[in-house]
Design a protein around this motif. Structure first.
Motif, short mmCIF file in Angstrom:
data_model
loop_
_atom_site.label_atom_id
_atom_site.label_comp_id
_atom_site.label_asym_id
_atom_site.label_seq_id
_atom_site.Cartn_x
_atom_site.Cartn_y
_atom_site.Cartn_z
N SER A 1 0.81 -1.22 0.00
CA SER A 1 0.00 0.00 0.00
C SER A 1 0.84 1.26 0.00
O SER A 1 0.53 2.24 -0.69
CB SER A 1 -0.94 0.00 1.20
OG SER A 1 -0.21 -0.04 2.41
N ALA A 2 1.93 1.28 0.78
CA ALA A 2 2.71 2.50 0.93
C ALA A 2 3.79 2.64 -0.14
O ALA A 2 4.36 3.72 -0.29
CB ALA A 2 3.38 2.53 2.30
N PHE A 3 4.05 1.60 -0.89
CA PHE A 3 5.11 1.68 -1.89
C PHE A 3 4.60 1.29 -3.28
O PHE A 3 4.37 2.15 -4.13
CB PHE A 3 6.30 0.82 -1.48
CG PHE A 3 7.48 0.94 -2.40
CD1 PHE A 3 8.12 2.16 -2.57
CD2 PHE A 3 7.96 -0.15 -3.11
CE1 PHE A 3 9.22 2.28 -3.44
CE2 PHE A 3 9.05 -0.04 -3.97
CZ PHE A 3 9.67 1.17 -4.13
N TYR A 4 4.37 0.02 -3.52
CA TYR A 4 4.02 -0.41 -4.88
C TYR A 4 2.72 0.21 -5.37
O TYR A 4 2.67 0.78 -6.47
CB TYR A 4 3.94 -1.94 -4.96
CG TYR A 4 3.70 -2.42 -6.37
CD1 TYR A 4 4.73 -2.41 -7.31
CD2 TYR A 4 2.44 -2.84 -6.78
CE1 TYR A 4 4.52 -2.82 -8.63
CE2 TYR A 4 2.21 -3.25 -8.08
CZ TYR A 4 3.26 -3.24 -9.00
OH TYR A 4 3.03 -3.63 -10.30
N PHE A 5 1.65 0.10 -4.60
CA PHE A 5 0.37 0.65 -5.04
C PHE A 5 0.44 2.16 -5.21
O PHE A 5 -0.14 2.73 -6.14
CB PHE A 5 -0.74 0.30 -4.05
CG PHE A 5 -1.07 -1.17 -3.98
CD1 PHE A 5 -0.70 -2.04 -4.99
CD2 PHE A 5 -1.77 -1.67 -2.91
CE1 PHE A 5 -1.00 -3.40 -4.94
CE2 PHE A 5 -2.08 -3.03 -2.83
CZ PHE A 5 -1.70 -3.89 -3.85
N ASP A 6 1.14 2.82 -4.30
CA ASP A 6 1.25 4.28 -4.35
C ASP A 6 1.94 4.73 -5.63
O ASP A 6 1.56 5.74 -6.23
CB ASP A 6 2.03 4.76 -3.13
CG ASP A 6 1.82 6.24 -2.85
OD1 ASP A 6 0.73 6.76 -3.21
OD2 ASP A 6 2.71 6.87 -2.26
N ILE A 7 2.93 3.97 -6.05
CA ILE A 7 3.68 4.33 -7.26
C ILE A 7 2.93 3.94 -8.53
O ILE A 7 2.82 4.73 -9.47
CB ILE A 7 5.05 3.63 -7.25
CG1 ILE A 7 5.94 4.21 -6.14
CG2 ILE A 7 5.74 3.75 -8.60
CD1 ILE A 7 7.16 3.38 -5.87
N ARG A 8 2.39 2.74 -8.56
CA ARG A 8 1.82 2.21 -9.79
C ARG A 8 0.41 2.68 -10.11
O ARG A 8 -0.10 2.46 -11.21
CB ARG A 8 1.88 0.68 -9.78
CG ARG A 8 3.20 0.16 -10.31
CD ARG A 8 3.34 0.47 -11.80
NE ARG A 8 4.71 0.33 -12.28
CZ ARG A 8 5.50 1.33 -12.59
NH1 ARG A 8 5.08 2.58 -12.45
NH2 ARG A 8 6.71 1.12 -13.04
N LYS A 9 -0.27 3.37 -9.18
CA LYS A 9 -1.62 3.83 -9.48
C LYS A 9 -1.61 4.84 -10.63
O LYS A 9 -2.58 4.92 -11.38
CB LYS A 9 -2.29 4.42 -8.24
CG LYS A 9 -1.63 5.66 -7.68
CD LYS A 9 -2.28 6.08 -6.37
CE LYS A 9 -1.60 7.31 -5.77
NZ LYS A 9 -2.16 7.66 -4.45
N ASP A 10 -0.52 5.58 -10.79
CA ASP A 10 -0.43 6.53 -11.90
C ASP A 10 -0.50 5.80 -13.24
O ASP A 10 -1.25 6.19 -14.13
CB ASP A 10 0.86 7.33 -11.80
CG ASP A 10 1.09 8.20 -13.04
OD1 ASP A 10 0.39 9.22 -13.18
OD2 ASP A 10 1.96 7.86 -13.85
N ALA A 11 0.29 4.73 -13.39
CA ALA A 11 0.27 3.97 -14.63
C ALA A 11 -1.07 3.29 -14.85
O ALA A 11 -1.60 3.26 -15.96
CB ALA A 11 1.39 2.92 -14.61
N LEU A 12 -1.67 2.76 -13.78
CA LEU A 12 -2.95 2.07 -13.90
C LEU A 12 -4.06 3.02 -14.31
O LEU A 12 -4.92 2.68 -15.12
CB LEU A 12 -3.29 1.38 -12.57
CG LEU A 12 -2.45 0.15 -12.24
CD1 LEU A 12 -2.67 -0.26 -10.79
CD2 LEU A 12 -2.80 -1.02 -13.17
N TYR A 13 -4.06 4.23 -13.75
CA TYR A 13 -5.12 5.18 -14.03
C TYR A 13 -4.89 5.97 -15.32
O TYR A 13 -5.85 6.32 -16.01
CB TYR A 13 -5.27 6.18 -12.87
CG TYR A 13 -5.76 5.59 -11.57
CD1 TYR A 13 -6.45 4.38 -11.53
CD2 TYR A 13 -5.52 6.23 -10.37
CE1 TYR A 13 -6.88 3.84 -10.33
CE2 TYR A 13 -5.96 5.70 -9.16
CZ TYR A 13 -6.65 4.50 -9.15
OH TYR A 13 -7.08 3.98 -7.96
N CYS A 14 -3.65 6.28 -15.63
CA CYS A 14 -3.37 7.28 -16.67
C CYS A 14 -2.73 6.74 -17.94
O CYS A 14 -2.85 7.38 -18.99
CB CYS A 14 -2.50 8.40 -16.09
SG CYS A 14 -3.28 9.28 -14.73
#
Length: 209
Positions: free
Chosen positions: A4-17
């Protein structure tokens, strides 16, 4: 916590955008692997919760997480060299995020995407590790520079990260209306008010390509 604090926080940009990119596909593959492992590993303990999670994705009268075997994890996924590299990257990231928090507290910026810091890294191996990844994505900034030049005295430092120093710089350009990154090319594409990546993603969705 790491997810939650590392991988998801970073990769949400690629997933959403992102559009249909290799990076986005890779992130979705990782999420699928995580889903199958976490649900089956936790099912014996969190019996009803994992069943609910499983059925949200794989519904049906005959579907149940308790009828699924725990997937085998390949032994070569354990990669000490890769783990050491990312430990080094994360150590530098902590200095960057702490430096940006100071700027946020002082009301210089409202979000980390408004920053384009310069990161001075004395150790050549650590510097190479940072330069081998998209460190601006890892640090959640719009841009970032990694250099081996000596850091100025006023640079931000942390005692536990010797050899890493951060000089704050604001990102230049406009704020993308879609991904919120501050980039020089915002507003110069067919889709109004967005950066190149977002323009391509929007046009990809519009054309269905």
């Amino acid at each position: 916590m790491d997810l939650s604090a590392f991988y998801f926080d970073i990769r949400k940009d690629a997933l959403y955008c992102d559009g249909d990119t290799l990076r986005r596909r890779s992130a979705r593959t990782v999420l699928d692997l995580l889903f199958h492992r976490l649900t089956t590993w936790l099912a014996p303990v969190l019996v009803f919760t994992m069943e609910e999670v499983w059925l949200e994705r794989f519904g049906g009268e005959d579907s149940s997480v308790h009828l699924v075997d725990m997937p085998e994890t390949p032994a070569d996924w354990l990669d000490p060299a890769l783990a050491a590299k990312w430990a080094s990257v994360r150590a530098a990231r902590r200095v960057v995020t702490s430096a940006l928090e100071v700027q946020r507290t002082d009301k210089v910026i409202g979000a980390s995407l408004e920053a384009a810091p310069v990161v001075h890294v004395a150790d050549a191996d650590q510097r190479a590790a940072l330069q081998s990844v998209s460190f601006e994505d890892v640090a959640i900034t719009s841009d970032i520079s990694v250099t081996g030049d000596p850091a100025p005295a006023e640079a931000f430092r942390m005692p536990e990260a010797e050899g890493v120093a951060v000089v704050f710089e604001k990102a230049e350009g406009g704020k993308c209306a879609r991904c919120w990154k501050v980039l020089p090319d915002v507003g110069s594409h067919a889709t109004p008010g967005v950066c190149k990546r977002c323009d391509e993603a929007v046009r990809e969705m519009d054309t269905g390509v």
